[in-house]
Design a protein around this motif. Sequence first.
Motif, mmCIF file in Angstrom:
data_model
loop_
_atom_site.group_PDB
_atom_site.id
_atom_site.type_symbol
_atom_site.label_atom_id
_atom_site.label_comp_id
_atom_site.label_asym_id
_atom_site.label_seq_id
_atom_site.Cartn_x
_atom_site.Cartn_y
_atom_site.Cartn_z
ATOM 1 N N ALA A 195 -37.176 89.123 -7.197
ATOM 2 C CA ALA A 195 -38.205 88.122 -7.502
ATOM 3 C C ALA A 195 -38.721 87.636 -6.161
ATOM 4 O O ALA A 195 -37.932 87.385 -5.246
ATOM 5 C CB ALA A 195 -37.610 86.960 -8.299
ATOM 6 N N ARG A 224 -31.125 91.135 -6.288
ATOM 7 C CA ARG A 224 -29.757 91.153 -6.808
ATOM 8 C C ARG A 224 -29.479 92.480 -7.477
ATOM 9 O O ARG A 224 -30.402 93.177 -7.923
ATOM 10 C CB ARG A 224 -29.482 89.977 -7.749
ATOM 11 C CG ARG A 224 -30.228 90.032 -9.036
ATOM 12 C CD ARG A 224 -30.085 88.716 -9.795
ATOM 13 N NE ARG A 224 -31.001 88.706 -10.891
ATOM 14 C CZ ARG A 224 -30.645 88.816 -12.182
ATOM 15 N NH1 ARG A 224 -29.369 88.935 -12.514
ATOM 16 N NH2 ARG A 224 -31.551 88.810 -13.121
ATOM 17 N N THR A 272 -42.237 89.764 -9.790
ATOM 18 C CA THR A 272 -40.898 90.228 -10.129
ATOM 19 C C THR A 272 -40.941 91.740 -10.321
ATOM 20 O O THR A 272 -41.950 92.285 -10.771
ATOM 21 C CB THR A 272 -40.383 89.589 -11.435
ATOM 22 O OG1 THR A 272 -41.367 89.741 -12.455
ATOM 23 C CG2 THR A 272 -40.071 88.118 -11.252
ATOM 24 N N HIS A 319 -32.857 94.291 -9.056
ATOM 25 C CA HIS A 319 -33.901 93.353 -9.460
ATOM 26 C C HIS A 319 -34.395 92.598 -8.223
ATOM 27 O O HIS A 319 -33.626 92.369 -7.284
ATOM 28 C CB HIS A 319 -33.357 92.291 -10.428
ATOM 29 C CG HIS A 319 -32.536 92.810 -11.565
ATOM 30 N ND1 HIS A 319 -33.050 93.629 -12.539
ATOM 31 C CD2 HIS A 319 -31.235 92.598 -11.889
ATOM 32 C CE1 HIS A 319 -32.096 93.894 -13.429
ATOM 33 N NE2 HIS A 319 -30.984 93.289 -13.056
ATOM 34 N N ASP A 378 -26.567 83.078 -12.738
ATOM 35 C CA ASP A 378 -26.651 84.533 -12.648
ATOM 36 C C ASP A 378 -27.882 84.966 -11.860
ATOM 37 O O ASP A 378 -28.335 86.110 -11.980
ATOM 38 C CB ASP A 378 -26.678 85.200 -14.042
ATOM 39 C CG ASP A 378 -25.430 84.917 -14.841
ATOM 40 O OD1 ASP A 378 -24.355 84.810 -14.209
ATOM 41 O OD2 ASP A 378 -25.520 84.778 -16.068
ATOM 42 N N ASP A 379 -28.422 84.032 -11.059
ATOM 43 C CA ASP A 379 -29.553 84.379 -10.197
ATOM 44 C C ASP A 379 -30.780 84.852 -10.975
ATOM 45 O O ASP A 379 -31.565 85.677 -10.497
ATOM 46 C CB ASP A 379 -29.139 85.473 -9.207
ATOM 47 C CG ASP A 379 -29.283 84.988 -7.781
ATOM 48 O OD1 ASP A 379 -29.522 83.782 -7.586
ATOM 49 O OD2 ASP A 379 -29.162 85.824 -6.871
ATOM 50 N N VAL A 380 -30.938 84.325 -12.176
ATOM 51 C CA VAL A 380 -32.163 84.586 -12.947
ATOM 52 C C VAL A 380 -33.255 83.658 -12.413
ATOM 53 O O VAL A 380 -33.042 82.450 -12.319
ATOM 54 C CB VAL A 380 -31.935 84.331 -14.450
ATOM 55 C CG1 VAL A 380 -33.258 84.359 -15.215
ATOM 56 C CG2 VAL A 380 -30.957 85.364 -15.011
ATOM 57 N N HIS A 381 -34.392 84.236 -12.046
ATOM 58 C CA HIS A 381 -35.483 83.436 -11.498
ATOM 59 C C HIS A 381 -36.598 83.251 -12.507
ATOM 60 O O HIS A 381 -37.010 84.200 -13.170
ATOM 61 C CB HIS A 381 -36.040 84.082 -10.233
ATOM 62 C CG HIS A 381 -35.119 83.936 -9.071
ATOM 63 N ND1 HIS A 381 -34.146 84.856 -8.786
ATOM 64 C CD2 HIS A 381 -34.986 82.949 -8.161
ATOM 65 C CE1 HIS A 381 -33.463 84.454 -7.732
ATOM 66 N NE2 HIS A 381 -33.946 83.305 -7.331
ATOM 67 N N VAL A 422 -33.480 89.038 -17.120
ATOM 68 C CA VAL A 422 -33.711 89.477 -15.745
ATOM 69 C C VAL A 422 -34.634 88.507 -15.006
ATOM 70 O O VAL A 422 -34.333 88.073 -13.897
ATOM 71 C CB VAL A 422 -34.270 90.916 -15.707
ATOM 72 C CG1 VAL A 422 -34.598 91.327 -14.270
ATOM 73 C CG2 VAL A 422 -33.245 91.888 -16.308
ATOM 74 N N HIS A 423 -35.777 88.162 -15.599
ATOM 75 C CA HIS A 423 -36.653 87.182 -14.959
ATOM 76 C C HIS A 423 -37.630 86.586 -15.966
ATOM 77 O O HIS A 423 -37.834 87.118 -17.048
ATOM 78 C CB HIS A 423 -37.378 87.750 -13.745
ATOM 79 C CG HIS A 423 -37.950 89.107 -13.956
ATOM 80 N ND1 HIS A 423 -37.560 90.206 -13.225
ATOM 81 C CD2 HIS A 423 -38.868 89.567 -14.834
ATOM 82 C CE1 HIS A 423 -38.230 91.264 -13.645
ATOM 83 N NE2 HIS A 423 -39.028 90.916 -14.606
#
Lengths: 368, 368
Positions: free
Chosen positions: B248, B234, B262, B246, A255-258, A174-175
């Motif tokens: 961030a 997202r 986050t 989610h 996948d837009d993981v930050h 997720v992050h």
Amino acid sequence: MATHLGDYFDEFTHRDWQTLDPDAVDDPVRLAIVGLGWFTHNWALPGIQRSAFTEATVVTDVDADAVSDLAAEHDLTGVTPEELKSGAVVDQYDAVYVATPNATHLEYVESAAEQGKAVLCEKPMAATLERAERIVETCEDAGVPLMVGYRMQTDPAARRVKDLLEEGFVGDIVHVHANMSQHMLGELTGEADQWRLDPELSGGNALMDIGIYPINTTRFVLESDPHRVIGHTRSVHEPFSEVDEHAAFQLTFPDDVHALCTVSQNAQHHSRLEITGTEGQLVLDPAFYEREDRGVAVVRGGVEATIDFDQVHQLEEEFAYFGHHLLTGTDFYPDGRHALTDMCVLDALYESAETGSPVAVPDAGSHD
Amino acid sequence: MATHLGDYFDEFTHRDWQTLDPDAVDDPVRLAIVGLGWFTHNWALPGIQRSAFTEATVVTDVDADAVSDLAAEHDLTGVTPEELKSGAVVDQYDAVYVATPNATHLEYVESAAEQGKAVLCEKPMAATLERAERIVETCEDAGVPLMVGYRMQTDPAARRVKDLLEEGFVGDIVHVHANMSQHMLGELTGEADQWRLDPELSGGNALMDIGIYPINTTRFVLESDPHRVIGHTRSVHEPFSEVDEHAAFQLTFPDDVHALCTVSQNAQHHSRLEITGTEGQLVLDPAFYEREDRGVAVVRGGVEATIDFDQVHQLEEEFAYFGHHLLTGTDFYPDGRHALTDMCVLDALYESAETGSPVAVPDAGSHD
């Protein structure tokens, strides 16, 4: 329930990349060491000496006294940089370890490539993206193997985090949060190491020198690369007037993981990598310093384990990997293309810090 | 060396805001409670009952059964929302606690203001910035005190962090990391609480519902407001198809201090606030959940202390502060203007998430 926990414990510090028996190696890779600063003295040289797959044979530096002192102390061949480049002692080494200020990596890589020697280049690969590209191309053109010194990648703590992520232990990622901060001026001894304050030699400071740890370690454990970044840098105190003292940045992975990262060369010593998924969390804290043990916490649902293990000597592991892979003719994971992506990320971060806007990261071909 | 450590320990959970002797209060503030969801049942009502400065007298909800059950169980006056608004039991309460879905806060604040009653409104103040502004203006116009339910602000852990920052314990603040994540669908029981999945009722989910904790707690302990934000949201899983699952985000505070945050409504349960300065670091971990103890770590140089203390009931502290300040005629710290800044930040974050660009936060007048 068969837990397989015994295997997990037994294999925690196992070198999963090692196929060669260290005791059976009669001819380790002989290394010429270029650049005799704090890190070489305290970490790289001991690492080379501890590793069964490498040995130090030649040393050089622009500081002739440092060369003669170290050569005498360790019974090595000491030469001037010009002698090394001219090939005067070319028969005494199989590979070159480059640990000079960032801006001068290229010249030593070029001479090593000309001599057909493998290269282990310190991170960041160069002071600019353009020179990093030349380093990679030089080695590719000469057909010499190039590895970049990412000591986190051969630390079992990071490798086990990568394993757990790969097998889906935390679910979907997720992050990520990461921080690395230190008092550079207090913790890194010696004036000779303060080239990091000179933008011509370093290419930047907080981001270049330590920002690369959150960037590269996150890339390594996630096995993917950021395609978009936003960065902020600032300098408050006088010694840092020409380079970045602090930086905060955000990397967007597939996948837009930050990954949200901070680094500082003038803040409370601390380092942490925290990866949160839909089903669990993995934390390295301390995470990134060669000079302290790694802390590992593994969380899933209501269960949390803190894992203490026999810590490794990070540079022994890194040089063992380098030597082992040269002896077996195996490709490096942190090769030049892999490292070039970090340079693209750093370049994009400095651009973003200038403009205040997000910047796309070009594909450096690390997955070609 | 006189450490004053004894005082520090003795005063750790001391209510530094309290001037009134709780034992001397004969007429606590009588509260009408609007909205009988999970949080009211488990936390707000017990908090009101435990506090010496408040008592619950009236309850209402759109769910008539919930009203009659709770009224019978606790010997309270149960009314319909219409009866409450019409003033039918106006003599039975001095103040109104509004804990309905975000979109319906305004109507109850309006009727309370008309009746001249003080208001404690849950966070976030409303589902939209425009309605939050109306809530603040309604209370200002009617001259009724408005507080917003930021339970972290009356927790001693957060107050002691604020104290240490104020006295310069960590030097200059360099950066902040914060995370708050949970499995909303597993941890918050009851269908009635799932209005958070409806954008009309909630105004958003991860950012609105829990993003506000990192935002507000950082503002509180730093005693300053962000002027620029960048946000990403997202949604991956079906129940979150209409709201953010989610998020961030990054907040820029004065002196270019960045808070990297986050939040997730569908990730491993975890909460952490980490403030790094030039000379030290303060960490709350766990940080933000009413349903678990706060962890406090204080670091400076090579010294680290983990502080265990008699944890408070966060809602008892919050309602005690509310009742105490009404009884003494003292202004609230988390008043409507203060809360409006959070709404401006949230609004800017959703705009940034839409556009992909940083967004400036308008000044909501929290320091007027």
